[in-house]
Design an enzyme around this catalytic site. Structure first.
Site, short mmCIF file in Angstrom:
data_model
loop_
_atom_site.label_atom_id
_atom_site.label_comp_id
_atom_site.label_asym_id
_atom_site.label_seq_id
_atom_site.Cartn_x
_atom_site.Cartn_y
_atom_site.Cartn_z
N HIS A 1 0.72 -1.09 0.02
CA HIS A 1 -0.08 -0.03 0.12
C HIS A 1 0.90 1.19 -0.07
O HIS A 1 0.40 2.07 -0.62
CB HIS A 1 -0.77 -0.02 1.12
CG HIS A 1 -2.02 -1.03 1.00
ND1 HIS A 1 -3.28 -0.60 0.78
CD2 HIS A 1 -2.25 -2.26 0.87
CE1 HIS A 1 -4.16 -1.59 0.83
NE2 HIS A 1 -3.47 -2.75 0.89
N ASP B 1 -6.54 5.68 2.19
CA ASP B 1 -6.30 4.29 1.85
C ASP B 1 -7.84 3.88 2.04
O ASP B 1 -8.62 4.28 2.83
CB ASP B 1 -5.49 3.50 2.74
CG ASP B 1 -5.44 2.20 2.29
OD1 ASP B 1 -4.29 1.90 1.43
OD2 ASP B 1 -6.07 1.18 2.67
#
EC number: 2.4.1.91
Length: 479
Positions: free
Chosen positions: A17, A121
């Site tokens: 990520h 995110d």
């Protein structure tokens, strides 16, 4: 004089990520000289996954506009609980640290710079509350695909609008008709395991509910890969703007993420590949959390030996801790069938950690047995390497279904495999999948090569993702 804009990115911890976040930051900075970016870094309290090495390497990355990007390390939190619920709670526990960091940022920013919003995110929706407190718009960076995003919205609507208990799908033979998929989804086989848990499932579906409060969603995909899914999202009047901006990949600077020891391992692996014929090697690698028990390892070994196809196998041992990352074996003989390494010495190579991008880019690699994480999927497509699907957890079963049934870019080893199911995939199924993915003149290989070219064109000037990123930049200037 026009004010400069600053975006605050909040990724979850984990190398995959963080890399995706930095890569999209690079694209944005290259497109707008008047843009600044701050990335807030959370860290797991257990085994390091390479994030620190990667972030330090960015100081010498020539592709990064270092004067316009900064990283802020947040204080470390304890990981309490287990499973999906423990993970989601861990992310939310950082809210006070994020608030403090943004407060300091707002106090020190110059009068010529305005904060244009949060980019969070896909699992950081609790930070929307903070954006609202600061009077800032928020956007989601969705690091998986558009079809999966559509599924999340579908399941959330079933729960909230039709009062459906999604845990009932666990042992059912239901097939879900989801607008972002052409084919019905076999629910028990491919839905994310977390949906089958009452508490974890509610956490998970609340993410989609909160996405609807934001100003838009950046998705790591491209129009040519998922035209049906993207069109279904764009035509849904209840869903906010979706920006397909992928493939977001770290294809130019992977070497910066590794220690000197791993750099040596990488050289050894690539030298071995240099000695193999073109498209002759199948690469087996199952992501940062990918590992098997001894019985499954032996089935894979037998399949490779019986199949007689050249192989490069990333074999890692499970963490001895309840929560943690797999690690390299000190002795492969302890887990492999007796004599396997000697009998296959001219056929293949067993490794631990794998420099995945460099391997997929190598001309000797002709197939990829993959866990179907979305980053790995996009990397394989970028380099034109067909996939044999063997998902583990999260949305990987959904990705495998999409690759095999919807996009025809992969073959199946076991699309419905789940890491903690206790199921052992047979050597016969493994060998069959490997032989299928390694067929040299197959329609599959042709389709993957064509999609590889499209993935690159999407990012070029006037390409579909290039244009979509431009629309997002226009949006943040007017918000």
């Amino acid at each position: 004089m026009k004010k400069a804009s600053e975006l605050i990115f909040i990724p979850i911890p984990g190398i995959g990520h963080i890399v995706s976040t930095v890569e999209i930051a690079k694209l944005l900075l290259c497109r707008d000289d008047n843009l600044f970016i701050t990335i807030l870094i959370m860290k797991f309290p257990f085994t390091a996954d390479g994030s620190d090495v990667y972030i330090k390497s960015l100081a010498v990355d020539p592709s990064l506009k270092t004067q316009r990007i900064r990283f802020v390390n947040l204080p470390q939190e304890h990981f309490q609980g287990t499973g999906a619920t423990g993970f989601f709670t861990f992310i939310d526990s950082h809210k006070s640290h994020v608030k403090d960091a943004v407060t300091r940022l707002m106090e020190t920013k110059s009068e010529t710079t305005r904060i244009a919003g949060f980019v969070i995110d896909m699992f950081c929706t609790g930070m929307i509350d903070l954006a609202n407190e600061f009077g800032l718009p928020s956007y989601v960076f969705y690091t998986s695909g558009a079809a999966d995003l559509g599924l999340m919205f579908h399941l959330q609507a079933l729960r909230d609008e039709e009062n459906k208990d999604c845990t009932e799908f666990k042992d059912s033979d239901a097939e879900l008709v989801v607008s972002s998929f052409v084919n019905p989804l076999p629910a028990a086989r491919v839905l994310p395991s977390v949906v089958f848990e009452k508490e974890g499932g509610n956490f998970f579906l609340n993410f989609a509910k909160r996405y609807r409060e934001t100003k838009g969603i950046l998705v790591n995909t491209f129009l040519e890969l998922e035209p049906h899914a993207i069109q279904s999202l764009s035509s849904d009047g209840k869903i906010l703007p979706v920006y397909p901006v992928g493939p977001i990949l770290n294809v130019k600077s992977e070497g910066n993420q590794v220690s000197s020891e791993k750099s040596k391992q990488k050289s050894d692996i690539l030298e071995w590949l240099d000695d193999q014929p073109p498209s002759s090697v199948v690469f087996l690698c199952f992501g940062s959390m990918g590992c098997f028990g001894e019985d499954q390892v032996k089935e894979i070994a037998h399949a490779l030996e019986q199949g007689g196809i050249r192989f490069l196998w990333s074999l890692r041992q499970p963490s001895k801790e309840k929560i943690g990352f797999p690690s390299d074996y000190t002795d492969y003989k302890a887990v492999l069938p007796e004599g396997f390494l000697d009998r296959t010495t001219d056929l293949g190579k067993v490794i631990g950690w794998a420099p995945q991008l460099a391997i997929l880019a190598h001309p000797a690699v002709g197939g990829f047995v993959s866990h179907c994480g979305w980053n790995s999927t996009l990397e394989s497509i970028w380099y034109g390497v067909p996939i044999a699907t063997w998902p583990f957890y999260a949305e990987q079963q959904v990705n495998a279904f999409e690759l095999v049934k919807e996009l025809k870019l992969a073959v199946e080893i076991d699309m419905g495999y789940r890491k903690d199911s206790g199921v052992i995939v047979s050597r016969e199924n493994i060998e069959k999948g490997i032989k299928e993915v390694m067929e040299q003149e197959s329609e599959l290989r042709k389709r993957v090569k064509e999609m590889s070219q499209m993935s690159r064109k999407a990012l070029e000037e006037d390409g579909s993702s290039y244009s979509s990123l431009g629309r997002f930049l226009d949006q943040i200037q007017t918000s």
